[in-house]
Design a protein around this motif. Structure first.
Motif, PDB file in Angstrom:
ATOM      1  N   ARG A   1     -29.240 -25.734  28.146  1.00  0.00           N
ATOM      2  CA  ARG A   1     -28.803 -26.589  28.895  1.00  0.00           C
ATOM      3  C   ARG A   1     -27.109 -27.509  28.103  1.00  0.00           C
ATOM      4  O   ARG A   1     -26.224 -27.472  28.962  1.00  0.00           O
ATOM      5  N   ARG A   2     -26.820 -26.976  27.095  1.00  0.00           N
ATOM      6  CA  ARG A   2     -25.545 -26.771  25.861  1.00  0.00           C
ATOM      7  C   ARG A   2     -25.127 -25.709  27.152  1.00  0.00           C
ATOM      8  O   ARG A   2     -23.750 -26.131  26.905  1.00  0.00           O
ATOM      9  N   ARG A   3     -25.538 -24.784  27.230  1.00  0.00           N
ATOM     10  CA  ARG A   3     -25.138 -23.207  27.556  1.00  0.00           C
ATOM     11  C   ARG A   3     -24.232 -23.241  28.435  1.00  0.00           C
ATOM     12  O   ARG A   3     -23.133 -23.170  29.499  1.00  0.00           O
ATOM     13  N   GLY A   4     -25.477 -23.659  29.557  1.00  0.00           N
ATOM     14  CA  GLY A   4     -24.830 -23.747  31.145  1.00  0.00           C
ATOM     15  C   GLY A   4     -25.236 -22.191  31.879  1.00  0.00           C
ATOM     16  O   GLY A   4     -25.369 -22.820  33.568  1.00  0.00           O
ATOM     17  N   GLN A   5     -24.636 -21.402  31.277  1.00  0.00           N
ATOM     18  CA  GLN A   5     -24.324 -20.623  31.908  1.00  0.00           C
ATOM     19  C   GLN A   5     -23.737 -19.424  31.081  1.00  0.00           C
ATOM     20  O   GLN A   5     -23.599 -19.157  30.114  1.00  0.00           O
ATOM     21  N   THR A   6     -24.425 -17.867  31.582  1.00  0.00           N
ATOM     22  CA  THR A   6     -23.675 -16.470  30.815  1.00  0.00           C
ATOM     23  C   THR A   6     -22.449 -16.345  30.426  1.00  0.00           C
ATOM     24  O   THR A   6     -22.146 -16.555  32.017  1.00  0.00           O
ATOM     25  N   LEU A   7     -22.090 -16.096  30.244  1.00  0.00           N
ATOM     26  CA  LEU A   7     -20.535 -16.074  29.665  1.00  0.00           C
ATOM     27  C   LEU A   7     -20.337 -14.490  29.986  1.00  0.00           C
ATOM     28  O   LEU A   7     -20.808 -13.912  29.162  1.00  0.00           O
ATOM     29  N   TYR A   8     -18.949 -14.123  30.254  1.00  0.00           N
ATOM     30  CA  TYR A   8     -18.925 -12.696  30.404  1.00  0.00           C
ATOM     31  C   TYR A   8     -17.771 -12.146  30.187  1.00  0.00           C
ATOM     32  O   TYR A   8     -17.290 -13.025  30.240  1.00  0.00           O
ATOM     33  N   LEU A   9     -17.667 -10.981  28.259  1.00  0.00           N
ATOM     34  CA  LEU A   9     -17.230 -11.082  27.332  1.00  0.00           C
ATOM     35  C   LEU A   9     -16.468  -9.556  28.258  1.00  0.00           C
ATOM     36  O   LEU A   9     -17.382  -8.985  27.774  1.00  0.00           O
ATOM     37  N   PRO A  10     -15.926  -9.164  28.049  1.00  0.00           N
ATOM     38  CA  PRO A  10     -15.904  -7.005  27.418  1.00  0.00           C
ATOM     39  C   PRO A  10     -16.479  -7.267  26.695  1.00  0.00           C
ATOM     40  O   PRO A  10     -17.071  -5.671  26.626  1.00  0.00           O
ATOM     41  N   ASP A  11     -16.080  -7.270  25.285  1.00  0.00           N
ATOM     42  CA  ASP A  11     -16.771  -6.731  24.258  1.00  0.00           C
ATOM     43  C   ASP A  11     -18.454  -7.549  23.984  1.00  0.00           C
ATOM     44  O   ASP A  11     -18.823  -6.983  22.595  1.00  0.00           O
ATOM     45  N   GLY A  12     -19.333  -8.173  24.850  1.00  0.00           N
ATOM     46  CA  GLY A  12     -20.237  -8.793  25.051  1.00  0.00           C
ATOM     47  C   GLY A  12     -20.308 -10.102  25.740  1.00  0.00           C
ATOM     48  O   GLY A  12     -19.626 -10.880  25.589  1.00  0.00           O
ATOM     49  N   ASN A  13     -21.559  -9.889  26.342  1.00  0.00           N
ATOM     50  CA  ASN A  13     -22.058 -11.324  26.600  1.00  0.00           C
ATOM     51  C   ASN A  13     -22.528 -12.389  25.689  1.00  0.00           C
ATOM     52  O   ASN A  13     -22.802 -11.992  24.183  1.00  0.00           O
ATOM     53  N   VAL A  14     -22.001 -13.293  26.154  1.00  0.00           N
ATOM     54  CA  VAL A  14     -22.721 -14.802  25.250  1.00  0.00           C
ATOM     55  C   VAL A  14     -23.930 -15.742  25.940  1.00  0.00           C
ATOM     56  O   VAL A  14     -23.593 -15.792  27.188  1.00  0.00           O
ATOM     57  N   PRO A  15     -25.264 -14.877  25.975  1.00  0.00           N
ATOM     58  CA  PRO A  15     -26.020 -15.175  27.140  1.00  0.00           C
ATOM     59  C   PRO A  15     -26.633 -16.601  27.454  1.00  0.00           C
ATOM     60  O   PRO A  15     -26.898 -17.602  26.647  1.00  0.00           O
ATOM     61  N   LEU A  16     -27.290 -16.923  28.344  1.00  0.00           N
ATOM     62  CA  LEU A  16     -27.435 -18.565  28.754  1.00  0.00           C
ATOM     63  C   LEU A  16     -28.895 -18.500  28.060  1.00  0.00           C
ATOM     64  O   LEU A  16     -29.611 -19.846  26.982  1.00  0.00           O
TER      65      LEU A  16
ATOM     66  N   LEU B   1     -17.259 -20.375  21.500  1.00  0.00           N
ATOM     67  CA  LEU B   1     -18.331 -20.116  22.152  1.00  0.00           C
ATOM     68  C   LEU B   1     -19.728 -19.859  20.858  1.00  0.00           C
ATOM     69  O   LEU B   1     -19.695 -19.956  19.757  1.00  0.00           O
ATOM     70  N   PRO B   2     -20.781 -20.258  21.393  1.00  0.00           N
ATOM     71  CA  PRO B   2     -22.321 -19.877  20.483  1.00  0.00           C
ATOM     72  C   PRO B   2     -22.470 -18.280  20.097  1.00  0.00           C
ATOM     73  O   PRO B   2     -22.676 -17.374  20.930  1.00  0.00           O
ATOM     74  N   GLN B   3     -22.467 -18.641  19.178  1.00  0.00           N
ATOM     75  CA  GLN B   3     -22.672 -16.447  18.308  1.00  0.00           C
ATOM     76  C   GLN B   3     -24.084 -16.849  18.246  1.00  0.00           C
ATOM     77  O   GLN B   3     -24.442 -15.734  18.540  1.00  0.00           O
ATOM     78  N   GLU B   4     -25.273 -18.087  18.537  1.00  0.00           N
ATOM     79  CA  GLU B   4     -26.230 -17.453  18.373  1.00  0.00           C
ATOM     80  C   GLU B   4     -27.102 -18.450  18.409  1.00  0.00           C
ATOM     81  O   GLU B   4     -26.646 -19.969  18.976  1.00  0.00           O
ATOM     82  N   PHE B   5     -28.452 -18.424  18.902  1.00  0.00           N
ATOM     83  CA  PHE B   5     -29.164 -19.320  19.447  1.00  0.00           C
ATOM     84  C   PHE B   5     -29.742 -20.318  18.101  1.00  0.00           C
ATOM     85  O   PHE B   5     -30.450 -19.702  16.844  1.00  0.00           O
ATOM     86  N   PRO B   6     -29.754 -21.339  18.384  1.00  0.00           N
ATOM     87  CA  PRO B   6     -30.732 -22.223  17.184  1.00  0.00           C
ATOM     88  C   PRO B   6     -32.405 -21.661  17.039  1.00  0.00           C
ATOM     89  O   PRO B   6     -32.929 -20.858  17.467  1.00  0.00           O
TER      90      PRO B   6
END
Length: 466
Positions: free
Chosen positions: A99-114, A20-25
Motif C-alpha cells: 500500500r505504501r509502494r502502490g506499483q512497481t517502478l521501472y528504472l533502466p538499471d533495475g526495478n523497484v518492485p511492488l 525510492l525504497p531500496q529493500e522490503f521490511p
C-alpha cells in the motif's frame, strides 16, 4: 564518449531524489517466504488450457497468460491473472508495504518492485511449465468480438510457453503463430474496431525506451509499435471493462475514470486539425479521426500531442451503495477498472477480489470494503511518482546522450508551440526537448541547434535555426 564526471552512468541519484525504497521490511520478507509454501486451497483445475504469456524480453513478473480460440459461435478467450490473494494477507506486513509502494517502478538499471521478488518473480508469477494459482477469466464472444458471457473464478493454471512481442509478431508475419494465439489477430482487430465505434481515443505518440548500449552506458530507442502489442492490450481492456460492469451491477468497487472532454477541448482540437491541414471526416468522433492518421507524419505527431487535452482528469473512483457521478473512462469510451496486473499495481488485487466475491454470490468482505475508499489516494500518489521517475530517467539519458553534441544541428518536429518556446521531437536520437525561437508552427519540420545538454540538471534545450 559521454563526459559526465561520473564513473558509472546509473540512476542512483534519481532513486535518492525521489526516496525510492531500496529493500522490503524484514517482516514483509519473512511473510513472503512463508507464503511461498502456502497451499492455494480448493480451486478449479484448469491446467489443461494451453495458456501462453506475451511480455517484454526477459520479464519475470508475469501477470497474464492467455489463450484465444475460434468457436462455432465466435471466440472463446481464456485470460489467467496472477492471484496475489493466495500470498498476501489483508492487513499483514506485505499488504502494509505494498500500500505504501502502490506499483512497481521501472528504472533502466533495475526495478523497484511492488512485491518481494520471491513472489512477483517466483511463486506468484505465471512462469512457463509450472502450476500456478490464478484468477481465470473466460469470455464467450460473438463473431463481432462482443462478450456474450463472462466467467471469473480461482483456478490452477500452467502456461505452456513464455513469448515476447517481437517473436510473436514474427510468427504471425511468417504465417506460423502458436495455436494458443492464432485467433488473436482476428479477435484483436475486431476489438479495435469496436473501440473506434465506441469513440475510444488512442494517441500514437512515439514511445521512448532506454536500453544499454553495450559499453556500460545508455542509448535511446523508439519502442516499435507491433500489432501483437495492440491485440494483446485489447484482451486486457476487455477484462477491465467486464470487471467494471460486474462492479457497477453490484454497486460496489473501484473504477479507473476519466471525465468526457468538454466541447471547448474538442473545438480546440478541430481548430488544430484545420491549422495543420488534417481533414476531419464529417460525423467522425475525435477517436476515429485520430485513428485514421499516419503516425509518421509530423502534423499527426503534433495533433496527437494536442489531443492530450481530451484525456485530462484521470483518477480512481471507489463506490459502495450508490453509483459515482463519473463511471466511464473517456479514453476508452466505456466503464473500466484495473484487474490484469496485480503483481505490478496495487489496485488490481482489490478490484479482483470484489469481482470474485460478487460473481460467487458472496458478500464483499469487510476488510475489502474498508480498503476501497483508501485506494484512489494511494494510487494517485503512486501514479504521480511513477510518472516523475519515468520522466526523470528519460531526461537524464537525453542529457547524457547529447552532452558531447552541443552546437550540432538536428531535424525536429514542432509538437506544441508557445510564444517564444516550443516542445519539439528529434528523431535521431529520439529526444523530446524545448526549442527556443519565435514562429514555431505546430506540425512543422524545422532545423534546431542543440544549445544545452546538462546531465547535472537533466536538461536539454535547442534553438531554431532561421
Amino acid at each position: 564518449m559521454i563526459r559526465t564526471g561520473r564513473a558509472e552512468l546509473d540512476f542512483q541519484g534519481i532513486r535518492t531524489e525521489f526516496g525510492l525504497p531500496q529493500e522490503f521490511p524484514a517482516a514483509a520478507l519473512a511473510e513472503a517466504e512463508r507464503a511461498v509454501s502456502r497451499t492455494p486451497g480448493d480451486r478449479e483445475d484448469a491446467t489443461d488450457i494451453p495458456l501462453v504469456t506475451i511480455d517484454p524480453p526477459g520479464a519475470k513478473d508475469l501477470d497474464q497468460a492467455l489463450c484465444v480460440l475460434r468457436t462455432p459461435t465466435g471466440f472463446r478467450v481464456h485470460y489467467a491473472i496472477a492471484d496475489l490473494g493466495v500470498f498476501v494477507s489483508p492487513g499483514g506486513p506485505i499488504d502494509t508495504e505494498v500500500r505504501r509502494r502502490g506499483q512497481t517502478l521501472y528504472l533502466p538499471d533495475g526495478n523497484v518492485p511492488l512485491h518481494p521478488t520471491v513472489l512477483s518473480e517466483g511463486a506468484a508469477s505465471l512462469l512457463p511449465t509450472v502450476v500456478r494459482p490464478a484468477v481465470l477469466w473466460t469470455f464467450e464472444c460473438a463473431p463481432d468480438s462482443e462478450p456474450t458471457s463472462v466467467r471469473v473464478r480461482r483456478a490452477l493454471v500452467r502456461s505452456q510457453a513464455q513469448f515476447d512481442y517481437e517473436s510473436v509478431q514474427a510468427s504471425f508475419d511468417a504465417g506460423t503463430p502458436h495455436p494458443s494465439v492464432e485467433a488473436l489477430a482476428e479477435f484483436g482487430q475486431l476489438r479495435r474496431e469496436r473501440a473506434q465505434e465506441r469513440g475510444a481515443v488512442e494517441l500514437q505518440l512515439p514511445e521512448q525506451e532506454i536500453a544499454p548500449n553495450g559499453n556500460g552506458q545508455w542509448k535511446l530507442l523508439i519502442r516499435p509499435r507491433v500489432q501483437v502489442d495492440q491485440w494483446n492490450a485489447e484482451i486486457s481492456l476487455l477484462t477491465g471493462m467486464s470487471a467494471a460492469k460486474i462492479m457497477l451491477d453490484a454497486r460496489v468497487g473501484i473504477l479507473r475514470t476519466l471525465p468526457d472532454a468538454d466541447a471547448e477541448a474538442v473545438d480546440a482540437l478541430r481548430r488544430s486539425a484545420h491549422s495543420l491541414g488534417v481533414q476531419w471526416p464529417n460525423g467522425a468522433s475525435p477517436g476515429r479521426m485520430l485513428a485514421g492518421l499516419d503516425p509518421s507524419r509530423p502534423e499527426s505527431l503534433a495533433l496527437f500531442v494536442d489531443a492530450t487535452r481530451l484525456l485530462r482528469g484521470a483518477g480512481y473512483t471507489a463506490f459502495a451503495g450508490s453509483l459515482p457521478e463519473v463511471t466511464t473512462h473517456a479514453g476508452l469510451a466505456a466503464p473500466y477498472t484495473h484487474v490484469t496486473a496485480p503483481l505490478r499495481r496495487l489496485v488490481d488485487r482489490f478490484a479482483t477480489e470484489v469481482c470474485l466475491a460478487v460473481t460467487a454470490g458472496e458478500e464483499v468482505p469487510e476488510w475489502l470494503r474498508t480498503a476501497l475508499p483508501l485506494l484512489p489516494s494511494l494510487m494517485g500518489t503512486s501514479d504521480t511518482l511513477a510518472s516523475k521517475v519515468e520522466r526523470a530517467c528519460l531526461d537524464q539519458v537525453e542529457a547524457w546522450v547529447l552532452v558531447d553534441r552541443v552546437g550540432e544541428d538536428f531535424d525536429a518536429v514542432v509538437l506544441r508551440a508557445g510564444e517564444s518556446e516550443a516542445d519539439v521531437f528529434v528523431a535521431e536520437p529520439p529526444v523530446m526537448g524545448k526549442c527556443q525561437g519565435s514562429e514555431l508552427p505546430e506540425g512543422e519540420r524545422i532545423r534546431a541547434r542543440l544549445v544545452e545538454a546538462d546531465p547535472e540538471n537533466r536538461r536539454v534545450a535547442f534553438k531554431r535555426i532561421p
